[in-house]
Scaffold this motif. Structure first.
Motif, PDB file in Angstrom:
ATOM      1  N   GLN A  73       0.831  -1.208   0.000  1.00  0.00           N
ATOM      2  CA  GLN A  73       0.000   0.000   0.000  1.00  0.00           C
ATOM      3  C   GLN A  73       0.865   1.257   0.000  1.00  0.00           C
ATOM      4  OE1 GLN A  73      -3.550   0.165   2.552  1.00  0.00           O
ATOM      5  NE2 GLN A  73      -2.900  -1.842   3.242  1.00  0.00           N
ATOM      6  N   TRP A  74       1.960   1.205   0.745  1.00  0.00           N
ATOM      7  CA  TRP A  74       2.852   2.369   0.786  1.00  0.00           C
ATOM      8  C   TRP A  74       3.457   2.622  -0.592  1.00  0.00           C
ATOM      9  CZ3 TRP A  74       3.967   6.745   2.667  1.00  0.00           C
ATOM     10  CH2 TRP A  74       5.228   7.323   2.488  1.00  0.00           C
ATOM     11  N   THR A  75       3.804   1.526  -1.269  1.00  0.00           N
ATOM     12  CA  THR A  75       4.402   1.640  -2.595  1.00  0.00           C
ATOM     13  C   THR A  75       3.416   2.273  -3.572  1.00  0.00           C
ATOM     14  OG1 THR A  75       5.890  -0.213  -2.208  1.00  0.00           O
ATOM     15  CG2 THR A  75       5.376   0.279  -4.501  1.00  0.00           C
ATOM     16  N   ARG A 176      -8.317   2.135 -18.505  1.00  0.00           N
ATOM     17  CA  ARG A 176      -7.199   1.760 -19.383  1.00  0.00           C
ATOM     18  C   ARG A 176      -5.866   2.293 -18.859  1.00  0.00           C
ATOM     19  NH1 ARG A 176     -11.054   3.744 -23.167  1.00  0.00           N
ATOM     20  NH2 ARG A 176      -9.797   5.552 -23.749  1.00  0.00           N
ATOM     21  N   LEU A 177      -5.891   2.855 -17.643  1.00  0.00           N
ATOM     22  CA  LEU A 177      -4.686   3.510 -17.104  1.00  0.00           C
ATOM     23  C   LEU A 177      -3.478   2.584 -17.014  1.00  0.00           C
ATOM     24  CD1 LEU A 177      -5.100   5.923 -14.071  1.00  0.00           C
ATOM     25  CD2 LEU A 177      -3.836   6.239 -16.198  1.00  0.00           C
ATOM     26  N   ALA A 178      -3.735   1.316 -16.669  1.00  0.00           N
ATOM     27  CA  ALA A 178      -2.618   0.371 -16.520  1.00  0.00           C
ATOM     28  C   ALA A 178      -1.800   0.307 -17.802  1.00  0.00           C
ATOM     29  CB  ALA A 178      -3.129  -1.004 -16.133  1.00  0.00           C
ATOM     30  N   THR A 179      -2.466   0.509 -18.947  1.00  0.00           N
ATOM     31  CA  THR A 179      -1.760   0.514 -20.233  1.00  0.00           C
ATOM     32  C   THR A 179      -0.757   1.656 -20.282  1.00  0.00           C
ATOM     33  OG1 THR A 179      -3.993   0.118 -21.047  1.00  0.00           O
ATOM     34  CG2 THR A 179      -2.223   0.167 -22.685  1.00  0.00           C
ATOM     35  N   VAL A 180      -1.139   2.781 -19.715  1.00  0.00           N
ATOM     36  CA  VAL A 180      -0.261   3.945 -19.715  1.00  0.00           C
ATOM     37  C   VAL A 180       0.918   3.738 -18.762  1.00  0.00           C
ATOM     38  CG1 VAL A 180      -0.095   6.373 -19.082  1.00  0.00           C
ATOM     39  CG2 VAL A 180      -2.054   5.554 -20.375  1.00  0.00           C
ATOM     40  N   VAL A 181       0.598   3.261 -17.563  1.00  0.00           N
ATOM     41  CA  VAL A 181       1.636   3.104 -16.552  1.00  0.00           C
ATOM     42  C   VAL A 181       2.550   1.930 -16.890  1.00  0.00           C
ATOM     43  CG1 VAL A 181       2.059   2.921 -14.070  1.00  0.00           C
ATOM     44  CG2 VAL A 181      -0.035   3.950 -14.894  1.00  0.00           C
ATOM     45  N   GLY A 182       1.994   0.911 -17.571  1.00  0.00           N
ATOM     46  CA  GLY A 182       2.804  -0.246 -17.948  1.00  0.00           C
ATOM     47  C   GLY A 182       2.909  -1.251 -16.817  1.00  0.00           C
ATOM     48  N   THR A 186       2.784  -2.245  -8.395  1.00  0.00           N
ATOM     49  CA  THR A 186       3.217  -3.071  -7.265  1.00  0.00           C
ATOM     50  C   THR A 186       4.239  -4.111  -7.701  1.00  0.00           C
ATOM     51  OG1 THR A 186       1.374  -4.595  -7.583  1.00  0.00           O
ATOM     52  CG2 THR A 186       1.044  -2.803  -6.019  1.00  0.00           C
ATOM     53  N   GLY A 187       4.908  -3.897  -8.816  1.00  0.00           N
ATOM     54  CA  GLY A 187       5.956  -4.818  -9.258  1.00  0.00           C
ATOM     55  C   GLY A 187       7.216  -4.631  -8.437  1.00  0.00           C
ATOM     56  N   PRO A 188       8.184  -5.554  -8.589  1.00  0.00           N
ATOM     57  CA  PRO A 188       9.436  -5.446  -7.833  1.00  0.00           C
ATOM     58  C   PRO A 188      10.131  -4.106  -8.036  1.00  0.00           C
ATOM     59  CG  PRO A 188       9.320  -7.556  -8.958  1.00  0.00           C
ATOM     60  CD  PRO A 188       8.151  -6.751  -9.444  1.00  0.00           C
ATOM     61  N   ASP A 189       9.992  -3.531  -9.251  1.00  0.00           N
ATOM     62  CA  ASP A 189      10.631  -2.229  -9.515  1.00  0.00           C
ATOM     63  C   ASP A 189      10.035  -1.148  -8.623  1.00  0.00           C
ATOM     64  OD1 ASP A 189       8.245  -2.657 -10.926  1.00  0.00           O
ATOM     65  OD2 ASP A 189       8.734  -1.104 -12.395  1.00  0.00           O
ATOM     66  N   ALA A 190       8.706  -1.197  -8.457  1.00  0.00           N
ATOM     67  CA  ALA A 190       8.049  -0.192  -7.612  1.00  0.00           C
ATOM     68  C   ALA A 190       8.434  -0.382  -6.146  1.00  0.00           C
ATOM     69  CB  ALA A 190       6.533  -0.272  -7.789  1.00  0.00           C
ATOM     70  N   VAL A 219       9.152 -13.995  -2.081  1.00  0.00           N
ATOM     71  CA  VAL A 219      10.353 -14.624  -2.646  1.00  0.00           C
ATOM     72  C   VAL A 219      10.539 -14.175  -4.100  1.00  0.00           C
ATOM     73  CG1 VAL A 219      11.338 -16.850  -3.358  1.00  0.00           C
ATOM     74  CG2 VAL A 219      10.332 -16.592  -1.068  1.00  0.00           C
ATOM     75  N   ALA A 220       9.431 -14.121  -4.858  1.00  0.00           N
ATOM     76  CA  ALA A 220       9.511 -13.708  -6.264  1.00  0.00           C
ATOM     77  C   ALA A 220       9.894 -12.226  -6.378  1.00  0.00           C
ATOM     78  CB  ALA A 220       8.170 -13.957  -6.951  1.00  0.00           C
ATOM     79  N   ARG A 221       9.306 -11.408  -5.519  1.00  0.00           N
ATOM     80  CA  ARG A 221       9.588  -9.970  -5.531  1.00  0.00           C
ATOM     81  C   ARG A 221      11.061  -9.710  -5.201  1.00  0.00           C
ATOM     82  NH1 ARG A 221       5.784  -8.506  -1.659  1.00  0.00           N
ATOM     83  NH2 ARG A 221       4.218  -8.644  -3.289  1.00  0.00           N
ATOM     84  N   TRP A 222      11.540 -10.441  -4.214  1.00  0.00           N
ATOM     85  CA  TRP A 222      12.942 -10.306  -3.785  1.00  0.00           C
ATOM     86  C   TRP A 222      13.882 -10.664  -4.933  1.00  0.00           C
ATOM     87  CZ3 TRP A 222      14.599  -8.347   0.803  1.00  0.00           C
ATOM     88  CH2 TRP A 222      15.959  -8.522   1.135  1.00  0.00           C
ATOM     89  N   ALA A 223      13.571 -11.812  -5.567  1.00  0.00           N
ATOM     90  CA  ALA A 223      14.387 -12.263  -6.698  1.00  0.00           C
ATOM     91  C   ALA A 223      14.302 -11.266  -7.845  1.00  0.00           C
ATOM     92  CB  ALA A 223      13.929 -13.643  -7.154  1.00  0.00           C
ATOM     93  N   GLY A 224      13.186 -10.524  -7.914  1.00  0.00           N
ATOM     94  CA  GLY A 224      12.993  -9.537  -8.981  1.00  0.00           C
ATOM     95  C   GLY A 224      13.657  -8.209  -8.704  1.00  0.00           C
ATOM     96  N   GLY A 225      14.368  -8.112  -7.573  1.00  0.00           N
ATOM     97  CA  GLY A 225      15.148  -6.900  -7.325  1.00  0.00           C
ATOM     98  C   GLY A 225      14.685  -6.053  -6.145  1.00  0.00           C
TER      99      GLY A 225
END
Ligand SMILES: [Zn+2]
Length: 511
Positions: A73-75, A176-182, A186-190, A219-225
């Motif tokens: 949520q913070w992210t 359709r906003l997700a298309t803009v943001v890509g 909440t991905g590992p990058d974020a 575990v997946a998020r961690w592995a993703g950076g």
């Protein structure tokens, strides 16, 4: 001074140790090897293959921990530019420009502007005047329009115009906003960006009490950076079976297959929400709410029966898990303590916003930790006086806790308050966020005590400590724990020069 040369093995010369527990002598050298502090002393000799640099008499202390975060949520919250403070279109545009200076390669998703009271109207041309290839999407505070630049209009397949996109047309586009943001944000990058911002404030670890997501997700998020600072992942009752089936105990590494980060992502506690909150009048109290009580639950209410609470504590305990019991009202705290006593559970109580001196002593006797979010006292001060009149002297009773020998740890409950341990420390010290006198200053604690409650139990840097360290260009203890000192502490993130996690650079101030 170049910090970039610091690697796993390093010699930090000429630092003053912030005297959190033991009094520190003059400047010393600190040697780090294999992620731990291995030597502290005068004039240490640089070893082969070891980097060394002179800190010029600056201050070193253990890294900060936020013991209560909802990181997902913070992210999401912090990824969105907060436009609520904008008082005009020009101010909103200025905030967008600032954001793009900081993150030039990210789309700007803003939220919260309310242009009805503005002297000027939001215009697409004002956003187009900002030199960027990124889409800019600003969502109104009431959700009923979007203010976009032409790049974003094109990406959302909307016709060009100079005004905002509103109502039905906007609601369609919003989907359709997700298309803009890509990404959904909440991905590992974020998550990584949230960690970078935390490390820039001196944070080396956090306890993630996010409601959703299990061990596999982390575990997946961690592995993703998303692996810059230490994380303890808490589970909730609905994830308890999975955790027990995996045989995971609190403290077990979840990143064992990743040699780089071994032991930095670990299993945290079982989180149990035993009552509600002050503002919704659901925190469970010994006396009724003085205003707007919930009919049929005038004293708030528990979320479990005493038997259910004990069953959860017993299952967690037999599986080797600590527990973190959310208990905000004085009745909930009393019931939680009784459940700790009956089950022998280990861990702590989250919030402990309202309690009694007797229960504080009981907490100490039972060895139950208090995990407190002092920044909430700034937000809840006025509503407490209305809803809990006569009880304010028992709210956030940090002085009582320390005097009784309770182990106190501090946190933010981000996104309820910002993920910034310095805000929590300042609130614990001064208990006022505005020009008013401190709220029940007899419950204040000193800056030394508040910082010591923010380092996951580590005191003055010493041999054997993890090399989770922060270098500061000022001494956070210098001052008298008065208003001026608290004001400096509130912005002390500005004094962070470098943050190391297990001896590796997590943040370094750009020179
Ligand atoms: Zn929380």
């Amino acid at each position: 001074m170049s910090l970039t040369t610091y690697g796993d093995d390093m010699l930090i010369r000429n630092v003053r140790l912030v005297a959190l527990t033991d009094a520190a002598p003059g400047p010393v050298d600190v040697r780090v090897d294999d992620g731990r502090v291995v030597e502290v002393g005068a004039d240490l000799v640089q070893g082969g293959g070891e980097s060394s640099s002179d800190a010029g008499g600056r201050w070193l202390m253990p890294g900060l921990w936020d013991q209560h975060v909802h990181l997902g949520q913070w992210t999401l919250t912090s990824a969105r530019l907060d436009l609520a403070p904008a008082r005009s279109s020009a101010e909103a545009v200025a905030l967008v420009r600032e954001r793009l200076e900081e993150w030039p390669d990210l789309p700007v998703i803003g939220w919260g502007h309310r242009p009805t009271a503005w002297p000027d109207n939001p215009a697409v041309s004002d956003l187009d005047a900002i030199d960027t290839d990124q889409p800019i999407v600003l969502i109104a505070g009431d959700g009923h329009h979007g203010w976009l630049n032409t790049t974003a209009l094109h990406m959302l397949a909307l016709s060009t115009r100079d005004s905002v996109v509103s109502e039905a047309e906007w609601f369609m586009a919003y989907g359709r906003l997700a298309t803009v943001v890509g990404t959904d944000g909440t991905g590992p990058d974020a998550y990584r960006r949230s960690m970078e911002a935390a490390a820039a404030q001196g944070v080396v670890g956090l306890v993630d009490l996010e409601f959703s997501g299990g061990v596999e997700d982390w575990v997946a998020r961690w592995a993703g950076g998303a692996n810059l600072v230490r994380v303890r992942h808490a589970c909730y009752a609905d994830g308890l079976d999975d955790v027990l089936a995996r045989g995971l105990r609190s403290g077990d590494p979840l990143d064992g297959s990743l040699p780089d980060g071994a032991g930095r992502l670990t299993m945290g506690p079982l989180k149990i929400i035993s009552d509600g909150s002050l503002n919704t009048r659901t925190a469970w109290c010994c006396e009724p709410y003085a205003e707007k009580a919930v009919p049929g639950a005038e004293e708030g209410q528990p979320n479990q029966t005493p038997a259910e609470l004990r069953a959860l504590l017993a299952r967690a305990t037999s599986g080797g898990l600590d527990v973190a019991v959310h208990a905000l009202g004085d009745r909930a705290v009393a019931e939680a303590l009784a459940a700790f006593e009956d089950t022998g559970a280990r861990g702590g109580i989250e919030h402990v916003q309202l309690t009694t001196r007797e229960d504080v002593r009981r907490m100490a006797a039972l060895g139950v930790r208090a995990s407190v979010q002092p920044a909430h006292l700034l937000d809840d001060r006025d509503v407490t006086e209305r809803l809990w009149p006569g009880r304010a002297e028992r709210c956030f009773p940090l002085r009582w806790m320390l005097d009784a020998g309770v182990e106190v740890v501090l946190g933010s409950d981000a996104p309820v308050s910002p993920l910034d341990p310095w805000l929590a420390v300042a609130a614990a010290v001064h208990r006022s966020g505005d020009d008013r006198e401190p709220w029940h200053p007899e419950q204040s604690i000193t800056a030394r005590e508040a910082l010591a409650a923010s380092t996951d139990g580590w005191g003055t840097v010493a041999v054997g400590h993890p090399a989770d360290l922060v270098l500061l260009d000022a001494d956070p203890l210098a001052g008298d724990s008065d208003r001026d000192h608290a004001q400096r502490l509130r912005r002390f993130a500005d004094h962070v020069l470098a943050t190391w996690v297990a001896g590796e650079t997590a943040y370094e101030r750009p020179s």
